[in-house]
Design a protein around this motif. Structure first.
Motif, PDB file in Angstrom:
ATOM      1  N   GLY A  43       0.528  -1.458   0.322  1.00  0.00           N
ATOM      2  CA  GLY A  43      -0.114   0.330  -0.167  1.00  0.00           C
ATOM      3  C   GLY A  43       1.028   1.414   0.120  1.00  0.00           C
ATOM      4  O   GLY A  43       0.699   2.186  -0.974  1.00  0.00           O
ATOM      5  N   HIS A  44       1.733   0.977   0.776  1.00  0.00           N
ATOM      6  CA  HIS A  44       2.758   2.383   0.809  1.00  0.00           C
ATOM      7  C   HIS A  44       3.822   2.762  -0.300  1.00  0.00           C
ATOM      8  O   HIS A  44       3.686   3.633  -0.919  1.00  0.00           O
ATOM      9  N   ALA A  45       3.959   1.131  -0.891  1.00  0.00           N
ATOM     10  CA  ALA A  45       4.869   1.571  -1.902  1.00  0.00           C
ATOM     11  C   ALA A  45       3.727   1.837  -3.328  1.00  0.00           C
ATOM     12  O   ALA A  45       4.034   2.466  -3.904  1.00  0.00           O
ATOM     13  N   GLU A  46       2.634   1.793  -3.808  1.00  0.00           N
ATOM     14  CA  GLU A  46       1.737   2.091  -4.598  1.00  0.00           C
ATOM     15  C   GLU A  46       1.352   3.917  -4.169  1.00  0.00           C
ATOM     16  O   GLU A  46       1.432   4.481  -5.531  1.00  0.00           O
ATOM     17  N   ILE A  47       1.454   3.904  -2.888  1.00  0.00           N
ATOM     18  CA  ILE A  47       1.381   5.090  -3.088  1.00  0.00           C
ATOM     19  C   ILE A  47       2.337   6.602  -3.367  1.00  0.00           C
ATOM     20  O   ILE A  47       2.351   7.409  -4.420  1.00  0.00           O
ATOM     21  N   LEU A  48       3.991   5.493  -2.748  1.00  0.00           N
ATOM     22  CA  LEU A  48       5.070   6.220  -3.378  1.00  0.00           C
ATOM     23  C   LEU A  48       5.214   6.689  -4.721  1.00  0.00           C
ATOM     24  O   LEU A  48       5.258   7.232  -5.517  1.00  0.00           O
ATOM     25  N   ALA A  49       4.789   5.708  -5.726  1.00  0.00           N
ATOM     26  CA  ALA A  49       4.948   5.389  -6.769  1.00  0.00           C
ATOM     27  C   ALA A  49       4.025   6.313  -7.865  1.00  0.00           C
ATOM     28  O   ALA A  49       3.830   6.578  -8.540  1.00  0.00           O
ATOM     29  N   ASN A  50       2.704   6.299  -6.762  1.00  0.00           N
ATOM     30  CA  ASN A  50       1.585   7.481  -8.078  1.00  0.00           C
ATOM     31  C   ASN A  50       2.294   8.347  -7.629  1.00  0.00           C
ATOM     32  O   ASN A  50       2.144   9.586  -8.147  1.00  0.00           O
ATOM     33  N   ALA A  51       3.032   8.911  -6.234  1.00  0.00           N
ATOM     34  CA  ALA A  51       3.579  10.548  -6.123  1.00  0.00           C
ATOM     35  C   ALA A  51       4.258  11.005  -6.836  1.00  0.00           C
ATOM     36  O   ALA A  51       4.799  11.646  -7.780  1.00  0.00           O
ATOM     37  N   ALA A  52       5.342   9.648  -7.148  1.00  0.00           N
ATOM     38  CA  ALA A  52       6.464   9.924  -8.045  1.00  0.00           C
ATOM     39  C   ALA A  52       6.102   9.722  -9.345  1.00  0.00           C
ATOM     40  O   ALA A  52       6.191  10.829 -10.298  1.00  0.00           O
ATOM     41  N   ALA A  53       4.996   9.753 -10.051  1.00  0.00           N
ATOM     42  CA  ALA A  53       4.863   9.214 -11.045  1.00  0.00           C
ATOM     43  C   ALA A  53       4.021  11.073 -11.131  1.00  0.00           C
ATOM     44  O   ALA A  53       3.591  11.673 -12.603  1.00  0.00           O
ATOM     45  N   LEU A  54       3.580  11.702 -10.125  1.00  0.00           N
ATOM     46  CA  LEU A  54       2.770  12.747 -10.475  1.00  0.00           C
ATOM     47  C   LEU A  54       4.261  14.046  -9.899  1.00  0.00           C
ATOM     48  O   LEU A  54       3.815  15.271 -10.327  1.00  0.00           O
ATOM     49  N   SER A  55       5.665  13.610  -9.461  1.00  0.00           N
ATOM     50  CA  SER A  55       6.067  14.479  -9.384  1.00  0.00           C
ATOM     51  C   SER A  55       6.891  15.306 -10.130  1.00  0.00           C
ATOM     52  O   SER A  55       6.830  16.790 -10.160  1.00  0.00           O
ATOM     53  N   LYS A  56       6.928  14.838 -11.557  1.00  0.00           N
ATOM     54  CA  LYS A  56       7.813  15.724 -12.398  1.00  0.00           C
ATOM     55  C   LYS A  56       6.982  16.128 -13.312  1.00  0.00           C
ATOM     56  O   LYS A  56       7.682  18.175 -13.061  1.00  0.00           O
ATOM     57  N   ASP A  57       6.050  16.452 -13.168  1.00  0.00           N
ATOM     58  CA  ASP A  57       5.237  17.655 -14.333  1.00  0.00           C
ATOM     59  C   ASP A  57       4.970  19.003 -12.657  1.00  0.00           C
ATOM     60  O   ASP A  57       4.199  19.408 -12.857  1.00  0.00           O
ATOM     61  N   ALA A  58       4.693  18.711 -11.077  1.00  0.00           N
ATOM     62  CA  ALA A  58       4.873  19.192 -10.611  1.00  0.00           C
ATOM     63  C   ALA A  58       5.856  19.988 -10.817  1.00  0.00           C
ATOM     64  O   ALA A  58       6.048  21.486 -10.013  1.00  0.00           O
ATOM     65  N   PHE A  59       7.100  20.741 -10.968  1.00  0.00           N
ATOM     66  CA  PHE A  59       7.854  20.899 -10.673  1.00  0.00           C
ATOM     67  C   PHE A  59       8.375  21.919 -12.334  1.00  0.00           C
ATOM     68  O   PHE A  59       8.727  22.359 -13.023  1.00  0.00           O
ATOM     69  N   LYS A  60       6.855  21.054 -13.506  1.00  0.00           N
ATOM     70  CA  LYS A  60       7.180  22.486 -14.385  1.00  0.00           C
ATOM     71  C   LYS A  60       6.711  23.429 -14.116  1.00  0.00           C
ATOM     72  O   LYS A  60       7.453  24.255 -15.031  1.00  0.00           O
ATOM     73  N   ALA A  61       5.779  24.406 -13.635  1.00  0.00           N
ATOM     74  CA  ALA A  61       6.223  25.499 -12.646  1.00  0.00           C
ATOM     75  C   ALA A  61       7.410  26.211 -12.766  1.00  0.00           C
ATOM     76  O   ALA A  61       7.684  25.498 -11.628  1.00  0.00           O
ATOM     77  N   ASP A  62       8.061  26.837 -13.491  1.00  0.00           N
ATOM     78  CA  ASP A  62       9.396  27.780 -13.129  1.00  0.00           C
ATOM     79  C   ASP A  62       9.598  28.542 -12.169  1.00  0.00           C
ATOM     80  O   ASP A  62       8.659  30.059 -12.154  1.00  0.00           O
ATOM     81  N   THR A  63       9.526  28.322 -11.060  1.00  0.00           N
ATOM     82  CA  THR A  63       9.032  28.990  -9.208  1.00  0.00           C
ATOM     83  C   THR A  63      10.653  30.182  -9.490  1.00  0.00           C
ATOM     84  O   THR A  63      10.890  30.736  -8.552  1.00  0.00           O
ATOM     85  N   ARG A  64      11.011  30.156 -10.522  1.00  0.00           N
ATOM     86  CA  ARG A  64      12.968  30.559  -9.930  1.00  0.00           C
ATOM     87  C   ARG A  64      11.991  33.043 -10.444  1.00  0.00           C
ATOM     88  O   ARG A  64      11.783  33.114 -10.962  1.00  0.00           O
ATOM     89  N   GLY A  65      12.693  32.626  -9.351  1.00  0.00           N
ATOM     90  CA  GLY A  65      12.199  34.671  -9.293  1.00  0.00           C
ATOM     91  C   GLY A  65      11.578  34.996  -8.597  1.00  0.00           C
ATOM     92  O   GLY A  65      11.082  36.114  -8.033  1.00  0.00           O
ATOM     93  N   GLN A  66      10.055  34.227  -8.395  1.00  0.00           N
ATOM     94  CA  GLN A  66       9.065  34.249  -7.749  1.00  0.00           C
ATOM     95  C   GLN A  66       9.403  34.510  -6.261  1.00  0.00           C
ATOM     96  O   GLN A  66       9.841  34.160  -5.145  1.00  0.00           O
ATOM     97  N   GLU A  67       8.490  35.229  -5.546  1.00  0.00           N
ATOM     98  CA  GLU A  67       8.428  35.592  -3.869  1.00  0.00           C
ATOM     99  C   GLU A  67       7.921  34.029  -3.120  1.00  0.00           C
ATOM    100  O   GLU A  67       7.574  33.338  -3.608  1.00  0.00           O
ATOM    101  N   GLY A  68       8.349  34.035  -2.296  1.00  0.00           N
ATOM    102  CA  GLY A  68       7.868  32.594  -1.238  1.00  0.00           C
ATOM    103  C   GLY A  68       8.889  31.379  -1.248  1.00  0.00           C
ATOM    104  O   GLY A  68       9.491  32.005  -1.807  1.00  0.00           O
ATOM    105  N   PHE A  69       8.808  31.066  -0.403  1.00  0.00           N
ATOM    106  CA  PHE A  69       9.832  29.760  -0.491  1.00  0.00           C
ATOM    107  C   PHE A  69       9.436  28.596  -0.899  1.00  0.00           C
ATOM    108  O   PHE A  69       8.788  28.566  -1.340  1.00  0.00           O
ATOM    109  N   THR A  70      10.946  28.061  -1.061  1.00  0.00           N
ATOM    110  CA  THR A  70      11.735  26.758  -2.217  1.00  0.00           C
ATOM    111  C   THR A  70      12.295  26.814  -1.427  1.00  0.00           C
ATOM    112  O   THR A  70      13.347  27.027  -1.447  1.00  0.00           O
TER     113      THR A  70
END
Length: 157
Positions: free
Chosen positions: A71-98
């Motif tokens: 079950g935890h491995a499945e959650i990990l795999a699903n989150a990993a599948a979402l990870s690259k798209d989560a970084f597509k928004a280039d946040t260089r120079g934006q206000e806020g912490f990262t």
């Protein structure tokens, strides 16, 4: 100790090392993030918490019911599948912490390849965990956590 057990223990140790480095990030979690940074952070928190539970199971710190590792491995795999798209928004120079370094977007091709490998390796681990085959679990889990460390070393503050 046989080779399979050694691989599992080694991977669990790598996981423990990687997660111990996240302690400072928790304190920073209270800083305000942009919506894109918050979304990315939340996806990666799914990765972090499922990985922590996997580590606890593999290190035998907890004795879960049958199927919990899968079950935890499945959650990990699903989150990993979402990870690259989560970084597509280039946040260089934006206000806020990262915690993401500007290098993510400056070296997008390398980063994207790493994220694709991470997604593929977590899927292989989830399939192995679902099968219950200890040899397959041991053979796949180490790759998952090597991916985490290599990406964090290069792309995370």
């Amino acid at each position: 100790m046989n080779s399979r057990k050694m691989k599992i223990v080694s991977a669990a140790c790598l996981l423990g090392f990687g997660l111990s480095a996240t302690g400072n990030v928790i304190a920073d979690d209270k800083k305000e993030r942009s919506p894109a940074s918050q979304y990315r952070h939340d996806v990666m928190e799914l990765v972090k918490y499922s990985a922590a539970n996997i580590g606890a199971i593999l290190q035998r710190k907890v004795t879960p019911e049958a199927g919990q590792l899968a079950g935890h491995a499945e959650i990990l795999a699903n989150a990993a599948a979402l990870s690259k798209d989560a970084f597509k928004a280039d946040t260089r120079g934006q206000e806020g912490f990262t915690e993401a370094k500007d290098d993510v977007w400056a070296n997008w091709e390398d980063f994207a390849v790493r994220m694709d490998k991470f997604a593929g390796d977590t899927r292989a681990f989830a399939d192995a965990a679902k099968s219950g085959d200890q040899a397959k679990i041991g053979a796949t889990v180490g790759e998952v956590f090597k991916n985490c460390k290599s990406c964090h070393d290069k792309y995370k503050d």
